[in-house]
Scaffold this motif. Structure first.
Motif, PDB file in Angstrom:
ATOM      1  N   PHE A 274     -10.286 -13.686  13.841  1.00 30.31           N
ATOM      2  CA  PHE A 274      -9.398 -12.070  13.813  1.00 30.31           C
ATOM      3  C   PHE A 274      -9.286 -11.827  12.348  1.00 30.31           C
ATOM      4  O   PHE A 274      -8.846 -12.444  11.378  1.00 30.31           O
ATOM      5  N   SER A 275      -9.492 -10.402  11.500  1.00 29.90           N
ATOM      6  CA  SER A 275      -9.583 -10.086  10.400  1.00 29.90           C
ATOM      7  C   SER A 275      -8.411  -8.841   9.816  1.00 29.90           C
ATOM      8  O   SER A 275      -8.574  -8.059  11.524  1.00 29.90           O
ATOM      9  N   ILE A 276      -8.033  -8.592   9.083  1.00 26.77           N
ATOM     10  CA  ILE A 276      -7.058  -7.286   9.123  1.00 26.77           C
ATOM     11  C   ILE A 276      -7.110  -6.880   7.800  1.00 26.77           C
ATOM     12  O   ILE A 276      -7.523  -7.678   6.622  1.00 26.77           O
ATOM     13  N   GLU A 277      -7.874  -5.396   7.303  1.00 27.09           N
ATOM     14  CA  GLU A 277      -7.775  -5.245   6.089  1.00 27.09           C
ATOM     15  C   GLU A 277      -6.682  -3.603   6.468  1.00 27.09           C
ATOM     16  O   GLU A 277      -7.365  -2.750   6.794  1.00 27.09           O
ATOM     17  N   VAL A 278      -6.350  -4.301   4.896  1.00 27.08           N
ATOM     18  CA  VAL A 278      -5.353  -2.670   4.292  1.00 27.08           C
ATOM     19  C   VAL A 278      -5.599  -2.164   3.687  1.00 27.08           C
ATOM     20  O   VAL A 278      -6.414  -2.273   2.903  1.00 27.08           O
ATOM     21  N   ARG A 279      -6.064  -0.799   3.284  1.00 27.72           N
ATOM     22  CA  ARG A 279      -6.244  -0.180   2.343  1.00 27.72           C
ATOM     23  C   ARG A 279      -5.936   0.747   2.191  1.00 27.72           C
ATOM     24  O   ARG A 279      -5.076   1.823   2.079  1.00 27.72           O
ATOM     25  N   ASP A 280      -5.596   1.841   0.843  1.00 35.04           N
ATOM     26  CA  ASP A 280      -4.738   2.201   0.769  1.00 35.04           C
ATOM     27  C   ASP A 280      -6.195   3.033  -0.249  1.00 35.04           C
ATOM     28  O   ASP A 280      -6.911   2.752  -0.821  1.00 35.04           O
ATOM     29  N   ALA A 281      -5.168   4.423  -1.302  1.00 31.82           N
ATOM     30  CA  ALA A 281      -6.571   5.220  -1.771  1.00 31.82           C
ATOM     31  C   ALA A 281      -5.592   5.727  -3.334  1.00 31.82           C
ATOM     32  O   ALA A 281      -6.347   6.754  -4.257  1.00 31.82           O
ATOM     33  N   VAL A 282      -5.570   4.609  -3.229  1.00 29.39           N
ATOM     34  CA  VAL A 282      -4.745   5.384  -5.147  1.00 29.39           C
ATOM     35  C   VAL A 282      -5.917   3.800  -5.922  1.00 29.39           C
ATOM     36  O   VAL A 282      -6.046   3.062  -5.922  1.00 29.39           O
ATOM     37  N   PRO A 283      -6.198   4.907  -6.846  1.00 28.52           N
ATOM     38  CA  PRO A 283      -6.874   4.045  -7.610  1.00 28.52           C
ATOM     39  C   PRO A 283      -6.644   3.526  -8.614  1.00 28.52           C
ATOM     40  O   PRO A 283      -4.931   4.195  -9.372  1.00 28.52           O
ATOM     41  N   GLN A 284      -6.977   2.191  -9.085  1.00 33.44           N
ATOM     42  CA  GLN A 284      -5.953   1.136 -10.084  1.00 33.44           C
ATOM     43  C   GLN A 284      -7.030   1.677 -11.332  1.00 33.44           C
ATOM     44  O   GLN A 284      -8.752   2.085 -11.999  1.00 33.44           O
ATOM     45  N   PRO A 285      -6.140   1.742 -12.053  1.00 27.29           N
ATOM     46  CA  PRO A 285      -6.365   1.919 -13.896  1.00 27.29           C
ATOM     47  C   PRO A 285      -7.694   0.940 -14.696  1.00 27.29           C
ATOM     48  O   PRO A 285      -8.088   2.224 -14.787  1.00 27.29           O
ATOM     49  N   ALA A 286      -8.172  -0.356 -13.956  1.00 30.75           N
ATOM     50  CA  ALA A 286      -8.336  -0.903 -14.655  1.00 30.75           C
ATOM     51  C   ALA A 286     -10.342  -0.351 -14.496  1.00 30.75           C
ATOM     52  O   ALA A 286     -11.456  -0.352 -15.253  1.00 30.75           O
ATOM     53  N   ALA A 287      -9.687   0.738 -13.181  1.00 28.28           N
ATOM     54  CA  ALA A 287     -11.497   0.623 -12.301  1.00 28.28           C
ATOM     55  C   ALA A 287     -11.568   2.030 -12.692  1.00 28.28           C
ATOM     56  O   ALA A 287     -12.685   2.567 -12.864  1.00 28.28           O
ATOM     57  N   VAL A 288     -10.744   3.029 -13.317  1.00 29.73           N
ATOM     58  CA  VAL A 288     -10.563   4.209 -13.585  1.00 29.73           C
ATOM     59  C   VAL A 288     -10.522   4.909 -14.815  1.00 29.73           C
ATOM     60  O   VAL A 288     -11.965   5.072 -14.714  1.00 29.73           O
ATOM     61  N   GLY A 289     -11.239   3.719 -15.747  1.00 30.51           N
ATOM     62  CA  GLY A 289     -10.778   3.837 -17.178  1.00 30.51           C
ATOM     63  C   GLY A 289     -10.096   3.023 -18.205  1.00 30.51           C
ATOM     64  O   GLY A 289      -9.040   3.178 -17.740  1.00 30.51           O
TER      65      GLY A 289
ATOM     66  N   ALA B 291       0.824  -0.831  -0.091  1.00 29.25           N
ATOM     67  CA  ALA B 291       0.094   0.192  -0.050  1.00 29.25           C
ATOM     68  C   ALA B 291       0.832   1.200  -0.223  1.00 29.25           C
ATOM     69  O   ALA B 291       0.239   2.232  -0.831  1.00 29.25           O
ATOM     70  N   VAL B 292       1.797   1.252   0.456  1.00 27.28           N
ATOM     71  CA  VAL B 292       2.391   2.546   0.745  1.00 27.28           C
ATOM     72  C   VAL B 292       3.177   2.780  -0.277  1.00 27.28           C
ATOM     73  O   VAL B 292       2.823   3.811  -1.413  1.00 27.28           O
ATOM     74  N   GLY B 293       3.812   1.296  -1.527  1.00 26.88           N
ATOM     75  CA  GLY B 293       4.423   1.833  -2.687  1.00 26.88           C
ATOM     76  C   GLY B 293       3.719   1.709  -3.281  1.00 26.88           C
ATOM     77  O   GLY B 293       4.117   2.905  -3.980  1.00 26.88           O
ATOM     78  N   LEU B 294       2.429   1.531  -3.681  1.00 27.61           N
ATOM     79  CA  LEU B 294       1.924   1.967  -4.803  1.00 27.61           C
ATOM     80  C   LEU B 294       1.684   3.884  -4.286  1.00 27.61           C
ATOM     81  O   LEU B 294       1.058   4.584  -5.147  1.00 27.61           O
ATOM     82  N   THR B 295       0.716   4.134  -2.792  1.00 30.39           N
ATOM     83  CA  THR B 295       1.146   5.605  -2.876  1.00 30.39           C
ATOM     84  C   THR B 295       2.016   6.610  -3.006  1.00 30.39           C
ATOM     85  O   THR B 295       1.309   7.097  -4.012  1.00 30.39           O
ATOM     86  N   ARG B 296       3.363   6.196  -3.115  1.00 33.07           N
ATOM     87  CA  ARG B 296       4.392   6.489  -3.153  1.00 33.07           C
ATOM     88  C   ARG B 296       4.868   6.893  -5.106  1.00 33.07           C
ATOM     89  O   ARG B 296       4.837   7.661  -4.889  1.00 33.07           O
ATOM     90  N   GLN B 297       4.005   5.806  -5.569  1.00 30.88           N
ATOM     91  CA  GLN B 297       4.947   5.358  -6.711  1.00 30.88           C
ATOM     92  C   GLN B 297       3.385   6.770  -7.134  1.00 30.88           C
ATOM     93  O   GLN B 297       4.243   7.105  -9.049  1.00 30.88           O
ATOM     94  N   VAL B 298       2.372   7.126  -6.875  1.00 28.60           N
ATOM     95  CA  VAL B 298       1.183   7.735  -7.508  1.00 28.60           C
ATOM     96  C   VAL B 298       2.115   9.247  -6.771  1.00 28.60           C
ATOM     97  O   VAL B 298       1.304  10.237  -7.922  1.00 28.60           O
ATOM     98  N   GLY B 299       2.741   9.389  -5.924  1.00 31.03           N
ATOM     99  CA  GLY B 299       3.523  10.505  -5.092  1.00 31.03           C
ATOM    100  C   GLY B 299       1.911  10.734  -4.640  1.00 31.03           C
ATOM    101  O   GLY B 299       1.628  12.422  -4.427  1.00 31.03           O
ATOM    102  N   ALA B 300       1.154  10.182  -4.409  1.00 31.32           N
ATOM    103  CA  ALA B 300      -0.886  10.607  -3.536  1.00 31.32           C
ATOM    104  C   ALA B 300      -0.064  10.750  -2.081  1.00 31.32           C
ATOM    105  O   ALA B 300       0.988  10.441  -1.374  1.00 31.32           O
ATOM    106  N   ASP B 301      -0.792  11.303  -1.334  1.00 31.42           N
ATOM    107  CA  ASP B 301      -0.342  11.767   0.342  1.00 31.42           C
ATOM    108  C   ASP B 301      -1.149  11.315   0.687  1.00 31.42           C
ATOM    109  O   ASP B 301      -1.360  11.470   2.079  1.00 31.42           O
ATOM    110  N   GLU B 302      -2.464  10.682  -0.012  1.00 31.70           N
ATOM    111  CA  GLU B 302      -3.500  10.152   1.241  1.00 31.70           C
ATOM    112  C   GLU B 302      -2.906   9.132   2.243  1.00 31.70           C
ATOM    113  O   GLU B 302      -2.163   8.085   1.859  1.00 31.70           O
TER     114      GLU B 302
END
Lengths: 113, 155
Positions: free
Chosen positions: B74-89, B50-61
């Protein structure tokens, strides 16, 4: 815990003793060390991982990068590791087939291809 | 049921904090001691990705980690705020790559490491759900907790 690195020469090989955690934050330091050694002409490396508490895929990537560099000079990169939790990461990624893994530095120094 | 949520700026130095918190909460939730190493490694891999993807696009979320001890797991969810291209268009040139910006800035090594990270997670975790969308990506993983076993309720 941070990453600790020390190097020494043993039996014509360069031994890199690694301690602490190798992760996305500390792996660049290990990468720098390996690159520096290869640039200085050390092509037969032994990475002693007995003091490593944690290793992730970033660390694996750095080791693979190191292997690629020494192989470009007909060199070798051997690992020393007996810790099951670290060995498991090499196994699940199939990298046990890529790296010679030894149980001691002495065994790695004595090994030939 | 109890939730612990951790939100951190996408910086490599914070991934260790996420590992430590996840392991502590997992232990408290009754996850077997022998599985804690897997939890620690899996959450570390998910956060590194998640950190790598966020930094690659220069996002600060920030990256968000939700630790949930409920329903016997016991569940763990890790979320990033980087839009994935396939879903963007599909109109974008790098739409074939699952990693935005990978082709544009030559970060092929980062992408390889990101893939290796996913490979490690796949090897470690049985219950896994990886999602990508316009709002960002998420990795959800879970393990049995002590409450899973009937008659073994912690007091």
């Amino acid at each position: 815990m941070d990453l600790s690195l020390s190097t020494r020469t043993e039996g014509g090989r360069t031994v890199v003793e690694v301690g602490g955690e190798i992760d996305v934050y500390t792996a660049p330091k290990l990468r720098e060390q390996l690159v520096e050694l290869v640039n200085d002409g050390s092509y037969h490396l032994i990475v002693d991982m007995e003091g490593v508490d944690f290793l992730d895929s970033t660390g694996l990537g750095v080791l693979v990068g190191g292997l690629k560099r020494v192989r470009a000079h007909e060199g070798s990169l051997r690992l020393v590791c007996t810790q099951e939790r670290i060995l498991k990461i090499f196994r699940i990624t199939g990298l046990t087939k890529v790296f010679p893994i030894h149980t001691s530095v002495a065994e790695a120094v004595a090994a030939t291809d | 049921m109890a939730i612990v949520e951790l939100r951190f700026t996408a910086l490599p130095e914070h991934v260790r904090t996420a590992r430590l918190v996840a392991a502590a909460v997992a232990r408290r939730a009754g996850v077997a001691e022998s599985v804690l190493d897997e939890v620690r490694l899996a959450v570390g891999e998910a956060c590194s990705r998640a950190v790598g993807l966020t930094r690659q696009v220069g996002a600060d979320e920030p990256v968000t980690v939700t630790l949930d001890d409920g329903e016997g797991r016991f569940s763990i969810e890790v979320r990033d705020a980087v839009p994935q291209p396939a879903a963007v268009g599909a109109g974008e040139g790098s739409a074939s790559s699952p990693f935005p910006g990978a082709a544009a800035n030559g970060a092929s090594l980062d992408v390889a490491e990101s893939e290796l990270g996913l490979a490690v997670i796949l090897g470690l975790v049985d219950e896994l759900d990886v999602r990508a969308g316009a709002e960002g990506g998420s990795i959800r993983m879970s393990w049995p907790s002590a409450k899973d076993k009937p008659g073994d309720e912690p007091v």
